[in-house]
Write an enzyme that holds these catalytic residues in place. Structure first.
Site, PDB file in Angstrom:
ATOM      1  N   ASP A   1      19.977   2.650  95.849  1.00  0.00           N
ATOM      2  CA  ASP A   1      21.256   3.340  95.877  1.00  0.00           C
ATOM      3  C   ASP A   1      22.199   2.415  96.648  1.00  0.00           C
ATOM      4  O   ASP A   1      21.797   1.394  97.200  1.00  0.00           O
ATOM      5  CB  ASP A   1      21.111   4.728  96.530  1.00  0.00           C
ATOM      6  CG  ASP A   1      22.287   5.636  96.171  1.00  0.00           C
ATOM      7  OD1 ASP A   1      22.126   6.867  96.219  1.00  0.00           O
ATOM      8  OD2 ASP A   1      23.356   5.110  95.819  1.00  0.00           O
TER       9      ASP A   1
HETATM   10  C1  GLC Z   1      26.284   6.725  95.736  1.00  0.00           C
HETATM   11  C2  GLC Z   1      25.330   7.774  95.226  1.00  0.00           C
HETATM   12  C3  GLC Z   1      24.706   7.439  93.902  1.00  0.00           C
HETATM   13  C4  GLC Z   1      25.702   6.647  93.085  1.00  0.00           C
HETATM   14  C5  GLC Z   1      25.862   5.302  93.772  1.00  0.00           C
HETATM   15  C6  GLC Z   1      26.891   4.410  93.063  1.00  0.00           C
HETATM   16  O1  GLC Z   1      26.184   6.596  97.123  1.00  0.00           O
HETATM   17  O2  GLC Z   1      24.289   8.200  96.098  1.00  0.00           O
HETATM   18  O3  GLC Z   1      24.306   8.666  93.293  1.00  0.00           O
HETATM   19  O4  GLC Z   1      25.245   6.479  91.764  1.00  0.00           O
HETATM   20  O5  GLC Z   1      26.224   5.435  95.133  1.00  0.00           O
HETATM   21  O6  GLC Z   1      28.173   4.937  93.255  1.00  0.00           O
END
Ligand code: GLC
Length: 749
Positions: free
Chosen positions: A283
């Site tokens: 993430d």
């Molecule tokens: C965010 C979220 C994730 C998302 C990623 C990209 O922090 O936790 O669900 O897809 O970053 O934006």
């Protein structure tokens, strides 16, 4: 010799080496290995690096040209996509195209109801259609990889991201997550190519994120292995079996090990047990977060921990770009570990056809009529009728024979708020609000509008006086309450899940007018609003319904559509009941007849009011149970029939019953199959094992039949074996998780 000749020569050599009779190598794998054999360590590490492409990083061109970037996120539109893609394909040594990802969570331009509302449809075919339509819009703008579906089973409505999943049940979440993957990718198959009108899914967040303590985002979780495997992991398996091209780490730790560094999760289970070849991406910065977790002493150690757990792509964490080369050069990380990661990345790019077609054609296809119609259908089917009192001999809803309505409340005309959380590309100006839809001539309504409160947190009571005044000349009040979009989603957790601002006061004041009040809630979570529901004469729970929330609600309010939504998550009476969910254990003292706090005699002796598992303020029951929802008709369920009352593990039981539509409206019913194992390692009082959304014409009866494979009664035991037990069972076919009459059967071995 140009890079292409080198590439072709390597391919020929590889083909020659493979000419001996050996195991068939998948042609994609062969292509991947051939390309891998040409790559330098720096180029391999570049593939493992994903950078944000819209506002965080400067000199992206230079970094891409230097082969330091394998993927971007937040780059959309053919012009920008192709700008970066041209550099990658034509200005780097091997011309490996970029993977470009985007948070397309519940629609791209046309916004569908939030995933929690999509769960409330209990209609996977419809949700698959919505995902496919979303892919059509997104690919028309150059997006080929979406960070969706989120399949975190969520039992805690304080957690802001409860909005982004399909609710509290493992089976419902598995079915909905699988449907979304198939819609996005255009096929239900492990390695099927993903064509130019479809996108690669990224199932998230792996794993256990929704069990964050206190419903506080990013917080620690303590999940016993059995519960991890019974409750939280199956939806990921379902999405991966449908062919999800990628999977995303979660921010949380599981009992002290953050997911990005969790070898048990990412290697033992994902790779060795499940055999998944989906590409595992972190993430956002979850790799570098290991330092903040207090798990890694520094970012170098974080890089080591991530590669050791085979986190294959580092989303904006920069730990691989900063430390991986030195660790391979020093031998503490092997080239094989790097190659394993790069293979997954190259394979996904090949599945998407990016080597053949790296560039986006500029053919924006937004807000097409069929997309808007589909969004309206999803919003209609996600609307849950929780209450519908009878006034003057007939149910208040649908608004038959009503002329003058007063529309009020902070969500009545809130184009941005009704879209809900995680909106990057949807445009509020395209939203049709309830007020706009109710003004349509076709509704036959005379509409007066007084917001009363201008936004959900508004505490200025002065507007409420105007609403009360306007109520005098209305037949029915339509009160649109709920949450602004910003109050749900990532990092938007609430310790108090009542209506924000002065909305409760407004409901009370509307109730005092004596006029019939329809409360319509547009929120990102279940809210604990027993008083407001008690004061309203009818209640529709719509959650955040997206671009077409207004027309959908107008259709339901006027009776053009019959509500068929069912709760995908329990609605608590108050926040103090959390966690409260339907598939709880029985406990040694199940609540029998709770004596509530106000009923306890003054000075009652210590043991005079009995002892069982409930809260003194509320008893043990929620406001509304999982699976609950009303209709504009009524359904009666016949006795449950089962073809065998004794079975062995592996047998398939046929469980059925008749369901009659007793009313005058054709309608859909969601028949739910539940089981309960009477004796085992403290099994839940009910578990959803199947459901069918069936259309039943007015006055007709249909027979609903489920096939229950008794192997699906297996669960993870304390000894970490997954098996079904010989035991007596109860089974229901019911309209929700608390209704119905069970029949019994026994698994004998
Ligand atoms: C965010 C979220 C994730 C998302 C990623 C990209 O922090 O936790 O669900 O897809 O970053 O934006």
């Amino acid at each position: 010799m140009t890079s292409r000749h080198t590439y072709l020569l390597a391919l020929l050599l590889l083909l020659a080496a493979c000419s001996k009779p050996t195991v068939q190598i998948d042609p994609v794998d062969r292509r991947v290995d051939s390309l891998l054999s040409l790559m330098t360590l720096e180029e391999k590490i570049g593939q493992m690096n994903q950078l944000e492409g819209a506002w965080v990083n400067d000199d992206l061109d230079g970094q891409i040209r230097a082969g330091q970037v394998g993927a971007l996120l937040n780059v959309v539109g053919a012009e920008k996509v192709n700008h970066y893609q041209h550099i990658a394909v034509e200005q780097t040594r091997l011309g490996i195209p970029l993977l470009l990802g985007r948070d397309v969570i519940h629609g791209y331009k046309t916004i569908y109801p939030i995933p929690l509302a999509q769960g409330a449809t209990w209609n996977p075919d419809l949700i698959r259609e919505a995902a496919e339509m979303t892919a059509r819009e997104a690919t028309s703008d150059g997006v080929r990889w979406v960070f969706s579906p989120m399949v975190d089973v969520a039992r805690d409505p304080r957690w802001g991201r409860v909005a982004e999943g399909y609710g509290e049940d493992t089976y419902l979440t598995s079915v909905m997550g699988r449907a979304t993957v198939i819609g996005y990718q255009g096929a239900d198959s492990l390695d099927a190519p993903i064509d130019g009108q479809h996108v690669a899914a990224c199932v998230k967040h792996f794993a256990g994120y929704s069990a964050s303590e206190g419903g506080r985002d990013y917080n620690t979780t303590n999940i016993p292995e059995q519960q991890l495997r019974d409750i939280y992991l199956p939806p990921f398996q379902a999405a991966l079996r449908a062919g999800a091209g990628s999977i995303m780490c979660s921010f949380n730790d599981i009992s002290g090990i953050p997911s990005s560094a969790n070898r048990h999760l990412n290697i033992d289970i994902l790779r060795n047990e499940w055999g998944s070849r989906a590409m595992l991406v972190s993430d956002w910065g979850s790799g570098s977060d290991l330092v903040a977790h207090g798990y890694a002493a520094n970012r170098r150690e974080a890089a080591y921990d991530c590669i050791s757990a085979r986190m294959e792509m580092d989303m904006q964490g920069l730990v691989y770009q900063d430390y991986l080369k030195q660790m391979v050069d020093s031998g503490i990380v092997t080239m094989e570990q790097v190659d394993d990661c790069v293979r997954s990345i190259l394979r996904l790019k090949m599945r998407l056809g990016l080597f053949e077609h790296p560039y986006a054609e500029s053919t924006p296809d937004f807000y097409a009529d069929d997309a808007l119609l589909l969004a309206r259908r999803v919003a209609t089917e996600s609307t849950i009728l929780l209450k519908n009192d009878t006034l003057d001999g007939q149910p208040l809803l649908p608004l038959h024979g009503v002329k003058r309505v007063l529309v009020c409340g902070p969500l009545a005309d809130a184009q941005k708020e009704q879209l809900g959380t995680w909106i990057f590309d949807g445009e509020p100006e395209h939203s049709i609000t309830p007020l706009q839809a109710l003004h349509e001539p076709g509704t036959g309504l005379e509409v007066t509008y007084e917001p009363g409160l201008t936004y959900s947190r508004d505490t200025d009571l002065s507007g409420i006086d105007r609403v009360v005044k306007a109520a005098a000349s209305a037949d029915v009040i339509l009160y649109f309450a709920g949450e602004e979009a910003i109050l749900s989603g990532e990092a938007r957790c609430r310790a108090d899940i009542t209506l924000p601002g002065a909305q409760a006061e407004m409901m009370h004041r509307l109730h005092l007018t004596g006029k019939p009040v329809v409360l319509v809630v547009m929120a990102g979570r279940p809210l604990a609003i027993p008083d407001e529901i008690g004061q309203a004469d009818a209640v529709l729970y719509a959650l955040h319904g997206g671009t077409m929330a207004g027309p959908a609600l107008a259709d339901v309010l006027t009776g053009l559509a019959v509500p068929s939504g069912r709760l995908p998550i329990t609605m608590p009476r108050m926040v103090g009941q959390i966690p409260i969910y339907y598939n709880h254990k029985s406990t040694g003292r199940p609540a029998t007849t709770p004596i509530l706090l106000d009923d306890i005699p003054i000075g009652a002796p210590q043991f005079s009011i009995g002892q069982s598992s409930y809260w003194l303020e509320t008893g043990d029951k929620p406001l509304f149970p999982f699976g609950y929802g009303l209709s504009y008709t009524t359904f009666s369920y016949g006795p449950v029939q089962i073809d065998e009352t004794e079975a062995k593990t592996g047998d398939v039981l046929r469980i059925s019953c008749d369901i009659t539509n007793d009313g005058s409206r054709d309608a859909q019913e969601v028949a739910q199959l539940y089981v309960r194992q009477q004796a085992g390692e403290c099994r839940p009082v009910r578990e959803l094992k199947g459901f069918k959304k069936v259309s039943i014409p007015a006055g007709q009866t249909v027979n609903v039949c489920f096939e229950l494979d008794t192997r699906n009664l297996a669960y993870w035991h304390a000894d970490l074996t997954n098996r079904a037990d010989p035991s007596a069972f109860q089974t229901w076919i019911a309209p929700d998780s608390r209704s119905g009459q069970p029949v019994e059967f026994t698994i004998t071995e």
